[in-house]
Design a protein around this motif. Structure first.
Motif, PDB file in Angstrom:
ATOM      1  N   GLN A   1       0.834  -1.209   0.000  1.00  0.00           N
ATOM      2  CA  GLN A   1       0.000   0.000   0.000  1.00  0.00           C
ATOM      3  C   GLN A   1       0.870   1.261   0.000  1.00  0.00           C
ATOM      4  OE1 GLN A   1      -2.666  -0.321   3.343  1.00  0.00           O
ATOM      5  NE2 GLN A   1      -3.576  -2.230   2.614  1.00  0.00           N
ATOM      6  N   THR A   2       1.852   1.276  -0.837  1.00  0.00           N
ATOM      7  CA  THR A   2       2.804   2.388  -0.866  1.00  0.00           C
ATOM      8  C   THR A   2       2.181   3.682  -1.362  1.00  0.00           C
ATOM      9  OG1 THR A   2       3.535   1.677  -3.068  1.00  0.00           O
ATOM     10  CG2 THR A   2       4.769   0.851  -1.163  1.00  0.00           C
ATOM     11  N   GLN A   3       1.098   3.601  -2.127  1.00  0.00           N
ATOM     12  CA  GLN A   3       0.437   4.820  -2.591  1.00  0.00           C
ATOM     13  C   GLN A   3      -0.243   5.564  -1.435  1.00  0.00           C
ATOM     14  OE1 GLN A   3       0.807   6.070  -5.612  1.00  0.00           O
ATOM     15  NE2 GLN A   3       2.105   4.290  -6.114  1.00  0.00           N
ATOM     16  N   VAL A   4      -0.513   4.841  -0.384  1.00  0.00           N
ATOM     17  CA  VAL A   4      -1.051   5.466   0.833  1.00  0.00           C
ATOM     18  C   VAL A   4       0.080   5.838   1.783  1.00  0.00           C
ATOM     19  CG1 VAL A   4      -2.500   5.093   2.877  1.00  0.00           C
ATOM     20  CG2 VAL A   4      -3.221   4.223   0.634  1.00  0.00           C
ATOM     21  N   LEU A   5       1.058   4.973   1.893  1.00  0.00           N
ATOM     22  CA  LEU A   5       2.145   5.182   2.847  1.00  0.00           C
ATOM     23  C   LEU A   5       3.061   6.330   2.441  1.00  0.00           C
ATOM     24  CD1 LEU A   5       3.353   4.117   5.444  1.00  0.00           C
ATOM     25  CD2 LEU A   5       4.712   2.499   4.105  1.00  0.00           C
ATOM     26  N   ALA A   6       3.259   6.541   1.152  1.00  0.00           N
ATOM     27  CA  ALA A   6       4.148   7.614   0.689  1.00  0.00           C
ATOM     28  C   ALA A   6       3.654   8.993   1.113  1.00  0.00           C
ATOM     29  CB  ALA A   6       4.332   7.531  -0.821  1.00  0.00           C
ATOM     30  N   PRO A   7       2.398   9.381   0.814  1.00  0.00           N
ATOM     31  CA  PRO A   7       1.940  10.686   1.290  1.00  0.00           C
ATOM     32  C   PRO A   7       1.821  10.761   2.806  1.00  0.00           C
ATOM     33  CG  PRO A   7       0.140   9.480   0.262  1.00  0.00           C
ATOM     34  CD  PRO A   7       1.390   8.718  -0.030  1.00  0.00           C
ATOM     35  N   LEU A   8       1.555   9.613   3.455  1.00  0.00           N
ATOM     36  CA  LEU A   8       1.475   9.614   4.917  1.00  0.00           C
ATOM     37  C   LEU A   8       2.836   9.928   5.535  1.00  0.00           C
ATOM     38  CD1 LEU A   8      -0.192   9.060   7.457  1.00  0.00           C
ATOM     39  CD2 LEU A   8       0.439   6.644   7.258  1.00  0.00           C
ATOM     40  N   THR A   9       3.871   9.299   4.993  1.00  0.00           N
ATOM     41  CA  THR A   9       5.221   9.545   5.517  1.00  0.00           C
ATOM     42  C   THR A   9       5.678  10.963   5.216  1.00  0.00           C
ATOM     43  OG1 THR A   9       5.785   7.212   5.191  1.00  0.00           O
ATOM     44  CG2 THR A   9       7.607   8.755   5.471  1.00  0.00           C
ATOM     45  N   GLY A  10       5.529  11.379   3.968  1.00  0.00           N
ATOM     46  CA  GLY A  10       5.940  12.735   3.600  1.00  0.00           C
ATOM     47  C   GLY A  10       5.135  13.796   4.317  1.00  0.00           C
ATOM     48  N   GLY A  11       3.827  13.558   4.455  1.00  0.00           N
ATOM     49  CA  GLY A  11       2.983  14.531   5.150  1.00  0.00           C
ATOM     50  C   GLY A  11       3.315  14.645   6.622  1.00  0.00           C
ATOM     51  N   THR A  12       3.640  13.517   7.252  1.00  0.00           N
ATOM     52  CA  THR A  12       4.029  13.547   8.665  1.00  0.00           C
ATOM     53  C   THR A  12       5.304  14.362   8.856  1.00  0.00           C
ATOM     54  OG1 THR A  12       3.004  11.399   9.094  1.00  0.00           O
ATOM     55  CG2 THR A  12       4.692  12.142  10.641  1.00  0.00           C
ATOM     56  N   GLU A  13       6.296  14.114   8.002  1.00  0.00           N
ATOM     57  CA  GLU A  13       7.543  14.869   8.123  1.00  0.00           C
ATOM     58  C   GLU A  13       7.322  16.358   7.875  1.00  0.00           C
ATOM     59  OE1 GLU A  13      10.670  11.345   6.719  1.00  0.00           O
ATOM     60  OE2 GLU A  13      10.352  13.117   5.472  1.00  0.00           O
ATOM     61  N   PHE A  14       6.558  16.679   6.852  1.00  0.00           N
ATOM     62  CA  PHE A  14       6.359  18.086   6.482  1.00  0.00           C
ATOM     63  C   PHE A  14       5.551  18.825   7.555  1.00  0.00           C
ATOM     64  CE2 PHE A  14       4.302  21.554   4.134  1.00  0.00           C
ATOM     65  CZ  PHE A  14       5.395  22.128   3.506  1.00  0.00           C
ATOM     66  N   ALA A  15       4.401  18.277   7.939  1.00  0.00           N
ATOM     67  CA  ALA A  15       3.532  18.952   8.902  1.00  0.00           C
ATOM     68  C   ALA A  15       4.156  18.990  10.297  1.00  0.00           C
ATOM     69  CB  ALA A  15       2.173  18.253   8.951  1.00  0.00           C
ATOM     70  N   ALA A  16       4.727  17.857  10.722  1.00  0.00           N
ATOM     71  CA  ALA A  16       5.330  17.827  12.049  1.00  0.00           C
ATOM     72  C   ALA A  16       6.546  18.738  12.127  1.00  0.00           C
ATOM     73  CB  ALA A  16       5.719  16.398  12.421  1.00  0.00           C
ATOM     74  N   GLY A  17       7.299  18.853  11.033  1.00  0.00           N
ATOM     75  CA  GLY A  17       8.435  19.778  11.022  1.00  0.00           C
ATOM     76  C   GLY A  17       8.000  21.215  11.218  1.00  0.00           C
ATOM     77  N   ILE A  18       6.903  21.614  10.576  1.00  0.00           N
ATOM     78  CA  ILE A  18       6.387  22.973  10.756  1.00  0.00           C
ATOM     79  C   ILE A  18       5.930  23.194  12.197  1.00  0.00           C
ATOM     80  CG2 ILE A  18       4.542  24.571  10.092  1.00  0.00           C
ATOM     81  CD1 ILE A  18       4.664  23.407   7.292  1.00  0.00           C
ATOM     82  N   LEU A  19       5.195  22.228  12.742  1.00  0.00           N
ATOM     83  CA  LEU A  19       4.692  22.363  14.112  1.00  0.00           C
ATOM     84  C   LEU A  19       5.821  22.417  15.132  1.00  0.00           C
ATOM     85  CD1 LEU A  19       1.646  19.903  14.005  1.00  0.00           C
ATOM     86  CD2 LEU A  19       1.602  22.403  13.945  1.00  0.00           C
ATOM     87  N   VAL A  20       6.848  21.600  14.928  1.00  0.00           N
ATOM     88  CA  VAL A  20       7.992  21.620  15.851  1.00  0.00           C
ATOM     89  C   VAL A  20       8.692  22.976  15.803  1.00  0.00           C
ATOM     90  CG1 VAL A  20      10.340  20.731  16.114  1.00  0.00           C
ATOM     91  CG2 VAL A  20       8.424  19.160  16.020  1.00  0.00           C
ATOM     92  N   ALA A  21       8.879  23.512  14.608  1.00  0.00           N
ATOM     93  CA  ALA A  21       9.531  24.814  14.485  1.00  0.00           C
ATOM     94  C   ALA A  21       8.727  25.911  15.180  1.00  0.00           C
ATOM     95  CB  ALA A  21       9.735  25.157  13.017  1.00  0.00           C
ATOM     96  N   LEU A  22       7.407  25.830  15.094  1.00  0.00           N
ATOM     97  CA  LEU A  22       6.550  26.823  15.738  1.00  0.00           C
ATOM     98  C   LEU A  22       6.387  26.565  17.235  1.00  0.00           C
ATOM     99  CD1 LEU A  22       3.679  27.122  13.086  1.00  0.00           C
ATOM    100  CD2 LEU A  22       5.570  28.720  13.457  1.00  0.00           C
ATOM    101  N   GLY A  23       6.690  25.363  17.669  1.00  0.00           N
ATOM    102  CA  GLY A  23       6.420  25.011  19.062  1.00  0.00           C
ATOM    103  C   GLY A  23       4.942  24.849  19.310  1.00  0.00           C
ATOM    104  N   LEU A  24       4.219  24.291  18.344  1.00  0.00           N
ATOM    105  CA  LEU A  24       2.769  24.136  18.425  1.00  0.00           C
ATOM    106  C   LEU A  24       2.423  22.650  18.398  1.00  0.00           C
ATOM    107  CD1 LEU A  24      -0.049  25.477  18.405  1.00  0.00           C
ATOM    108  CD2 LEU A  24       0.092  25.479  15.891  1.00  0.00           C
ATOM    109  N   PHE A  25       1.592  22.212  19.368  1.00  0.00           N
ATOM    110  CA  PHE A  25       1.265  20.784  19.507  1.00  0.00           C
ATOM    111  C   PHE A  25       2.552  19.951  19.508  1.00  0.00           C
ATOM    112  CE2 PHE A  25      -2.410  22.597  17.105  1.00  0.00           C
ATOM    113  CZ  PHE A  25      -3.320  22.565  18.149  1.00  0.00           C
TER     114      PHE A  25
END
Length: 251
Positions: free
Chosen positions: A140-164
């Motif tokens: 199910q790589t078509q699901v896992l690829a955006p999940l992995t990339g989205g987690t890194e991208f969104a979580a990176g923004i939140l960590v930088a902001l110190g939010l959640f």
């Protein structure tokens, strides 16, 4: 730190002028004699009590919970030594250090997430990420690829902001835990294709999970900011569970 000595003196009176009319000696193991338990024999409206045993100001056992000896009424905690209070106080250097950690960690993961999602910075995009995951044995790589990339991208923004921060750090920790497990056969050092790089990033995410984002963060004052150990423990459970689901359920 001051200790207020409210014990009666040898004459049965109190060492200062404070009123002790509401004091009940029987609640603290002191005994009263009938002749001393009535009003009189002193100032009007006061009681005098007979104390069993001699009270030693320096006797530690007199301050125990046995009910015998002296009564330790209260401690004035507002006269702590300034140096000891200052030594335990959170300082600006820690806030600055956590801010730098968050910005560095956030930038790295935003860049990696952008590579996977959008093909930015020379990345392979979603299709290339899906192909890479397929070579690692994932389904199910078509699901896992955006999940992995989205987690890194969104979580990176939140960590930088110190939010959640607990949730964001948990997401990054889960991704890096998978990377460490998958690359363990290649050894540790980066020049040999080992797990050195994801291990360091995962350790940084784990540290940030438990320290919290610091006071220069959007999370300041929120419930999880005030309870860092509890929120970190929950985040750690989320990271472990997510990593286990991906490794065991999608591979």
């Amino acid at each position: 730190m001051r200790i207020h000595d409210d014990r009666p003196d040898a004459a049965g009176g109190y060492p200062d002028d404070r009123s002790h009319r509401d004091f009940r000696p029987e609640e603290h193991g002191w005994t009263t004699s009938p002749e001393d338990s009535t009003v009189g024999g002193g100032e009007p409206g006061t009681r005098q009590y007979a104390v069993t045993g001699e009270l030693d100001y320096y006797d530690d056992e007199a301050y125990g919970g046995s009910g015998e000896g002296a009564l330790r009424r209260d401690l004035d905690f507002y006269d702590e030594f300034p140096d000891s209070v200052e030594a335990a106080r959170w300082h600006r250097g820690a806030d600055f250090g956590l801010l730098m950690l968050r910005l560095a960690l956030g930038f790295v993961f935003v860049a990696h997430g952008a590579q996977k999602l959008f093909g930015a910075f020379g990345g392979s995009g979603l299709d290339g990420t899906a192909d890479m995951l397929a070579t690692m044995g994932f389904r199910q790589t078509q699901v896992l690829a955006p999940l992995t990339g989205g987690t890194e991208f969104a979580a990176g923004i939140l960590v930088a902001l110190g939010l959640f921060t607990p949730l964001a750090a948990a997401g990054l920790l889960g991704v890096m835990a998978n990377a460490v497990v998958l690359g363990a056969d290649a050894g540790f050092f980066l020049d040999g294709g080992g797990i050195e790089y994801p291990a360091v990033l995962g350790a940084a995410a784990l540290a940030l999970l438990f320290t919290g984002p610091g006071r220069v963060a959007a999370d300041k004052g929120r419930a999880w900011f005030r309870r860092p150990v509890l929120s970190a423990s929950i985040g750690l459970l989320i990271a472990v569970a997510a990593s286990a689901v991906v490794l065991l359920g999608m591979r």
